[in-house]
Design an enzyme around this catalytic site. Structure first.
Site, short mmCIF file in Angstrom:
data_model
loop_
_atom_site.label_atom_id
_atom_site.label_comp_id
_atom_site.label_asym_id
_atom_site.label_seq_id
_atom_site.Cartn_x
_atom_site.Cartn_y
_atom_site.Cartn_z
CG ASP C 40 1.84 -0.72 -4.65
OD1 ASP C 40 1.21 -1.72 -5.00
OD2 ASP C 40 1.51 -0.02 -3.67
CG HIS C 45 3.85 -7.68 -1.26
ND1 HIS C 45 2.67 -7.87 -1.95
CD2 HIS C 45 3.52 -6.90 -0.20
CE1 HIS C 45 1.69 -7.22 -1.35
NE2 HIS C 45 2.16 -6.62 -0.30
CD1 TRP C 164 -2.11 1.36 -0.69
CD2 TRP C 164 -2.54 3.28 -1.73
NE1 TRP C 164 -2.03 1.15 -2.05
CE2 TRP C 164 -2.30 2.29 -2.70
CE3 TRP C 164 -2.86 4.58 -2.18
CZ2 TRP C 164 -2.36 2.56 -4.09
CZ3 TRP C 164 -2.91 4.84 -3.53
CH2 TRP C 164 -2.67 3.85 -4.47
CE1 TYR C 166 -4.07 -0.39 2.51
CE2 TYR C 166 -1.73 -0.86 2.41
CZ TYR C 166 -2.96 -0.83 1.81
OH TYR C 166 -3.09 -1.23 0.50
NE ARG C 168 0.77 -2.99 7.90
CZ ARG C 168 -0.27 -3.07 7.06
NH1 ARG C 168 -1.51 -2.81 7.49
NH2 ARG C 168 -0.08 -3.42 5.80
CE LYS C 200 -5.08 -0.48 -2.50
NZ LYS C 200 -4.48 -1.37 -1.50
CE LYS C 226 -20.61 -14.23 16.95
NZ LYS C 226 -19.89 -14.37 18.25
CB SER C 253 -7.37 -3.27 -1.55
OG SER C 253 -7.63 -3.83 -0.28
N GLY C 255 -6.58 -7.35 -2.25
CA GLY C 255 -5.68 -8.15 -1.40
C GLY C 255 -5.10 -9.30 -2.17
N GLY C 281 -5.21 -5.77 -7.77
CA GLY C 281 -3.92 -6.00 -8.40
C GLY C 281 -3.64 -7.47 -8.63
#
Lengths: 306, 306, 306, 306, 306
Positions: C40, C45, C164, C166, C168, C200, C226, C253, C255, C281
């Site tokens: 996709d 993109h 998906w 995500y 944002r 995802k 850490k 994913s 990336g 992908g």
């Protein structure tokens, strides 16, 4: 004197005619005039309005007042109608208010959102629906669209449509304010144009100097009224907006609590000027039950005297 | 003391009556009161709420607690309800939450978007649906419209409607804040007006000096309560909002974790003041399972003592 | 170690179970894990992504790779699915992506608009649909509403829903950024709450100092990590979000293009930490076909070793 | 001279042809031209427009004028049509105006919201519907969408569509203004493109120096017209926009009250230039009834002379 | 050289295949290429475009040119199609343009609103529909949603979908502009992804220094093309976007009037580079009829030479 339209003169569908007959002849004064008891203030203003008379916070209070006082109808939003009307079914006609809002956020773009439907009103056995239109609000496009669908449903089901026609917004303020003769007169016409069967108006403030900011014809009218005594000026101002409403029956609201004398004067002048009825809320239920019944009778006498 | 409405007194459809009977008599305390376990915090606040007791991040934890603790119902959004309720079907009544949001972006125009439907609730065998209404938010028009459709669907399917009635927004903040007596009282009335069967409220903060910013009647009420001891003032504040909710049954929320003593005091006073039930989440599942069961029993004892 | 849910443990409708069986057992590794090939990026993109390996601009390239590499499924938007899948029908399961956007205008109010439907997916013989949810975006109300309708359609047709999820928007950025443990963990829970069957996620950036800006529990978790070596910290961070996703199967994913070593490490740790699968992908098709097949086999070996 | 299209030349459905025959041949002048009486000003401008001739505030005034003057049709919004047309049914064709607005709030993003439907028009026995399109308004996307649905309903029911094609907004102002030849010409074309059967236009102001701000071809046209005498220039300007309207019949409006001489000149030139008709409101009913009839006859003589 | 897809190679429904056969083999050159005549400029630009050749303001002009010139189809909005196509029915295939806008208000958030439907196209006997997509506009979410519904209707009715894929908006401007190779290439891919059968593109401006502002791969491509002569660079730029469009047939537009030599060069190079056809409007009808026919023949010779 402006002549109020009679039911026979109006071109109404059978369903609307039947329901309006109930409101104008079967209930209330019964002579073609009407007295409504609104109890939507709990939504529109919040429970603050109930502090002057705590029992009135219980909607059953208004139901009883409407029944014992012999009102033409009681106005409820959906929630209260479905919870409190059971024992008053058939005894007190229901006017279902379809849209509403709180007074908490800014009303710069005033819009009253629909939260129940004409079909709900049919199911509840209501005899009319109420819709608040904010005349002059920047949201008028949404309002017209929403009202248009309600009006079509009213036509479909034969349900009388009462428009609360309220001027609002900065453009109204700039032209004399929401109670100027200009604003109320425009509100009356708009209700007639948009398909109201009945319009609820606030009585115009015919002495408010802000009328000077209205368009020329209204500024002149305001100035002419200055020459007259209060009663005469009041009557002429009300006659103007009643005439403008045309074949739409007019109800005048009582607004916030005023003295009994002022209330009865308002009732008398509005009715003499051609109004079909009155819709008085806080002035009726913001007092002890007996007092509420008593003032109700005094108002009804005015209606019956016509 | 305010009398809580009984199921028999309410005018409910057969479907609503059947489902509310399950919530009030078949499950939970069984005496007409209710104790609900909400687990929508994972959406509303994110998984941060689960850190104090990591096992509670698994929704099965709350399902087990609801079942073993004998709650009146558990509150889930659609995703969790459909994935975790299988072995609790029929054993724990489901309240399906229909709308939600995260706490990530600004809630200046707070609005909780619907993501599942009353029909979904019917299909999942739920006994009620939950809807969050942001009282006073600038988005109130969208909220009223969305809620109105949910309410109509509830009427259609005989599904009880629980409104999470939450004051929000800068206008609320300016009038005493979201937990002021004014704001909670308005929220109670609004739920009644908009057709809630049950309303979830936060207990009013009757000692918060911001009540001074509320409209006059509430400012005065706040000042009167200052004269009373804590318990009495608490009771009166709660009685006020319970009375305002009218025929809408009231649930008080627990909010974030407080001491057991405070929690039990809250439970006792809210119930004595006429609340129908409680909806306690973090205070129940932000602790070890055995402790959660134990505090559940203590709360239920208060409910059973009525 | 977090145990990944098996198909048998999940409460799924027959339709969802059938289609997920195809994805988890009939295609791909075949042992209940999954490897998806997304294509996709041409929408999300633009064609820039295809310059490193020009033949991959032709969607047939990915179809062939998916078939010869034995992927669990290929992810297409509607246009490509209907034009390029003919000779792969039945051989490569289709995941139809329902919403999308370009990366051209600002994504300050990120929202991915639906442009095809679950019914389209049924008609094309797809075995799942994909939906991009922007967690924390100011547009979350529209997103929840849109997703809710998609989720209901998935339930109606028995179609697995892959979200998906995500993070944002500026509010996410202020709390540690879109790849912080906080943000990814919230995204995992939200997918579970909103009804995803599969989610995802991007692997959390557990070393990014911006985790310091996250809410306290996550800040502390970051600080604890850490103290650990990279592999251990990576595993724990991934385990956290996989646990949070609950009964929602997790895909991580790949990336943008990374080294083979990093890719295989990511694959191994994510799978060891309880992920059900991977969706890689650009790391697969931004290289020559033979190389793509070779790295595919290496990743599948990791999946098969579980 | 531009030839006006005849009904026979137009490719119309049977329903549209039948209704347009009534407008063009059965009523009004009866020779294929048309004279309409609009009375939507009470909504669009408010009752201010009725002060010059108070009786005209009663819509029955316009009904009588339309009937006795033999107009081709009267234009009403829904409310007035359904309340005032009873005794004129079949005697005066109705054009139902579907959308409207008040002139109170800003019209920077002018949009006229639909408040009744083509189906309403069918039910009322109307022979056409009217729709106001604000050409060049920033709201054009909503306008196009709304009009598109109206146009489709007109096709479905065989109802003629009259578009009030009005340039509006700051971008129009910057290019010569709403009455520039450029703006009116674009408005004419747009109505033709969007499916109007008839378009209502304002006559272009061919002497207004703001035409200098219009795109080059129109600036040149304006300059060429400066060389001609008023009558000739007027005719050419009108011919230009009538030609642009193509197979869409053109009506020119009268606008606010002007002298009888100017009005008759406008009527004559517009008709000679190919207009199919006129739609004159305030110039007809803002005067005593007898005068209104008299000027009506003078205008009709011009139409009959063609 | 890029090979243009043949109808046989495409996976199309019977309805789409039938209609595309008419466009590619029954009309126009008849060898699988296409030449379309668009006449939507009256809406998109206004009548200004018709001044260079006044007769072309009458849509019959373009109908005649399309028929006598033997075009593959003519592109109309709904209004013109239904009024002007009667005598060309069956003789000239119709492409119905479904959405549109004027060029008057700002197109900062460019969006072309749908004003007719695929069902309208079916009813008019059209062989394809046209849809303008503004790639990169801030309104892309509305655009994707609107297009998605159109695409689904096209699938339902077997109607070919031609997307006018036009980059727009400040973000596009910042990355090289609407005619940069980057923008046109993204537009080509997006049409393929969103389900276009045919895409209309503007030829990329491969010499425009603003290509330097495009993402790296396109900046490099622009620089490489600087090394080549004009013809070779043109061809490679066009081949790039044709390849990106994949199985979506490509039409290149002519844009505003250019010299015959430039037009024929454009035609030749675009076709040699794999374009399926051309869609030339102003270059064909902004001249006398005979000249229009003559240049049409020259362009068709190029198409027939393939």
């Amino acid at each position: 004197m402006v002549k109020r339209p009679t039911l026979d003169e109006l071109d109404l569908s059978l369903g609307k005619r039947t329901r309006m007959y109930r409101l104008l002849y079967e209930h209330g004064p019964g002579n073609g005039t009407a007295l409504f008891l609104p109890i939507d203030q709990g939504m529109e203003h919040g429970p603050s309005d109930f502090f002057p008379n705590p029992p009135c916070a219980n909607p059953d209070y208004q139901c009883r007042l409407a029944k014992e006082g012999g009102y033409s109808g009681i106005v409820f939003h959906m929630g209260l109608a479905s919870k409190y009307m059971r024992e008053y079914a058939g005894r007190v006609p229901l006017v279902l208010k379809l849209n509403g809002k709180t007074n908490i956020p800014s009303d710069a773009e005033a819009f009253s959102a629909q939260e129940c439907s004409v079909e709900d009103a049919v199911r509840l056995g209501a005899d009319a629906v109420g819709y608040t239109l904010y005349v002059g609000s920047p949201s008028q496009d949404r309002d017209f669209g929403q009202l248009g669908k309600v009006r079509a449903e009213c036509d479909r089901y034969g349900m009388p449509l009462i428009i609360w026609s309220y001027p609002r917004g900065s453009a109204v303020a700039a032209k004399g304010g929401r109670d100027s003769i200009y604003a109320v007169d425009y509100a009356a016409r708009l209700a007639d144009e948009l398909g109201a069967d009945i319009v609820k108006l606030n009585a115009p403030k015919f002495r408010d100097p802000r009328n000077e900011d209205s368009p020329t014809p209204y500024r002149k009218l305001y100035q002419e009224l200055k020459e007259l005594d209060d009663d005469e000026a009041y009557r002429l101002a009300v006659e103007k907006v009643v005439a403008t409403a045309g074949k739409t029956l007019v109800l005048f609201s009582g607004g916030s609590r005023i003295s009994d004398e002022d209330l009865l004067t308002k009732a008398r002048i509005c009715m003499e000027a051609g109004s079909t009825g009155l819709i008085f809320g806080r002035n009726m239920w913001q007092r002890a039950f007996g007092e509420g019944l008593a003032i109700t009778q005094k108002v009804k006498e005015i209606l019956l005297a016509l």
